[in-house]
Design a protein around this motif. Structure first.
Motif: not given
Length: 74
Positions: A54-68
């Motif tokens: 869950k932490d990896e998924v959360s980090d992935m969303v936090s890192q790439y959401y704004d860029e997307f």
């Protein structure tokens, strides 16, 4: 009486020339909430199948959401 809803589908394809992912929806898939549910369920299922925490998924969303969001507006 049959209370089972009919099946609905989303087909994804890539378009590398335009740097995009295309989505085709079945004719009976008209509600945005259902589209969101199917796509998010597929995303979380894929992440779980890949063994992501869950932490990896959360980090992935936090890192790439704004860029997307920024790139999606092109």
């Amino acid at each position: 009486m049959n209370d089972v809803p009919e099946d609905k589908s989303i087909e994804l394809s890539t378009d590398y020339q335009n740097h995009s992912i295309n989505m085709n929806f079945s004719d009976n898939l008209t509600e945005d909430s259902e589209v969101g549910y199917i796509l998010s369920a597929a995303f979380f299922s894929f992440c779980a199948a890949q063994g992501l925490s869950k932490d990896e998924v959360s980090d992935m969303v936090s890192q790439y959401y704004d860029e997307f969001i920024e790139n999606n507006g092109e």
